[in-house]
Design an enzyme around this catalytic site. Structure first.
Site, PDB file in Angstrom:
ATOM      1  N   HIS A  47      86.585  58.436  46.737  1.00 19.74           N
ATOM      2  CA  HIS A  47      87.474  57.795  45.750  1.00 19.74           C
ATOM      3  C   HIS A  47      87.342  58.488  44.409  1.00 19.74           C
ATOM      4  O   HIS A  47      86.256  58.865  43.991  1.00 19.74           O
ATOM      5  CB  HIS A  47      87.142  56.307  45.589  1.00 19.74           C
ATOM      6  N   HIS A  96      87.665  58.119  40.358  1.00 16.61           N
ATOM      7  CA  HIS A  96      87.691  57.134  39.273  1.00 16.61           C
ATOM      8  C   HIS A  96      88.635  57.655  38.190  1.00 16.61           C
ATOM      9  O   HIS A  96      88.535  58.819  37.780  1.00 16.61           O
ATOM     10  CB  HIS A  96      86.304  56.998  38.627  1.00 16.61           C
TER      11      HIS A  96
HETATM   12  P1  5GP Z   1      80.936  54.778  43.308  1.00 17.85           P
HETATM   13  O1  5GP Z   1      79.610  54.532  42.647  1.00 17.85           O
HETATM   14  O2  5GP Z   1      80.822  54.713  44.799  1.00 17.85           O
HETATM   15  O3  5GP Z   1      81.606  56.027  42.805  1.00 17.85           O
HETATM   16  O4  5GP Z   1      81.886  53.623  42.806  1.00 17.85           O
HETATM   17  C1  5GP Z   1      82.270  52.553  43.589  1.00 17.85           C
HETATM   18  C2  5GP Z   1      83.150  51.687  42.722  1.00 17.85           C
HETATM   19  O5  5GP Z   1      83.778  50.728  43.549  1.00 17.85           O
HETATM   20  C3  5GP Z   1      82.388  50.911  41.639  1.00 17.85           C
HETATM   21  O6  5GP Z   1      82.910  51.275  40.356  1.00 17.85           O
HETATM   22  C4  5GP Z   1      82.619  49.450  41.993  1.00 17.85           C
HETATM   23  O7  5GP Z   1      82.818  48.647  40.855  1.00 17.85           O
HETATM   24  C5  5GP Z   1      83.854  49.510  42.862  1.00 17.85           C
HETATM   25  N1  5GP Z   1      83.915  48.479  43.878  1.00 17.85           N
HETATM   26  C6  5GP Z   1      82.917  48.132  44.734  1.00 17.85           C
HETATM   27  N2  5GP Z   1      83.349  47.157  45.576  1.00 17.85           N
HETATM   28  C7  5GP Z   1      84.643  46.908  45.243  1.00 17.85           C
HETATM   29  C8  5GP Z   1      85.625  45.993  45.753  1.00 17.85           C
HETATM   30  O8  5GP Z   1      85.399  45.224  46.700  1.00 17.85           O
HETATM   31  N3  5GP Z   1      86.845  46.019  45.162  1.00 17.85           N
HETATM   32  C9  5GP Z   1      87.140  46.866  44.124  1.00 17.85           C
HETATM   33  N4  5GP Z   1      88.371  46.789  43.603  1.00 17.85           N
HETATM   34  N5  5GP Z   1      86.243  47.730  43.628  1.00 17.85           N
HETATM   35  C10 5GP Z   1      85.002  47.746  44.166  1.00 17.85           C
END
Ligand code: 5GP
Ligand code: ZN
Length: 142
Positions: free
Chosen positions: A101, A103
């Protein structure tokens, strides 16, 4: 390809609700549930791939096209002054959800945040020879 235990696959399948801001056959974008800034948006391929190198080139190109169109819309929606657009690519880089994903994090002149340079740890002290070797390895490795 969807993985039962993956939060983002469950969002794609409609099993977990999300504030979806864009969707087509290949990709989807929704607001981050724990936003770092108003408008913090995640952009994903619908198919389950863990990291960027797992994503087929056509899907990666498609994802970049979506990012290119969506980023100004995100900035405009929250009247941002700029944005950081980035992937935590792999666990060592801080990736917590193992479904690739991007950001899109809106930024504001007075938000007290940092540039992307702040994400890494200790800076290496590399010789000219080491830099040449690294550049050559990257060049021959793709
Ligand atoms: P990572 O650290 O993997 O790059 O970021 C994962 C992101 O996913 C985090 O910013 C977190 O807030 C977001 N996130 C985690 N679970 C959910 C969810 O169930 N729904 C949404 N909309 N975002 C999520
Ligand atoms: Zn997934």
């Amino acid at each position: 390809m969807s993985q039962d235990d993956c939060i983002f696959c469950q969002i794609v399948d409609g099993e977990i609700p999300s504030r979806t801001v864009f969707e087509d056959d290949v990709s989807m974008a929704f607001l981050d549930a724990n936003p770092l800034a108003p408008g913090h948006t995640l952009v994903i391929p619908k198919r389950h791939h863990e990291t960027l190198d797992d994503v087929p080139e056509d899907a990666a190109a498609h994802l970049f096209g979506v990012l290119h169109r969506l980023t100004p819309a995100v900035e405009h929606a929250v009247d941002a002054d700029g944005s950081n657009v980035a992937f935590n690519n792999g666990e060592a880089a801080g990736q917590e959800v193992p479904h690739v994903h991007a950001h899109v994090i809106p930024r504001f002149h007075d938000d007290g945040g940092n540039p992307i340079h702040a994400v890494a740890g200790r800076r290496p002290d590399l010789s000219e020879e080491e830099l040449d070797e690294i550049a050559a390895d990257i060049e021959s490795g793709h």
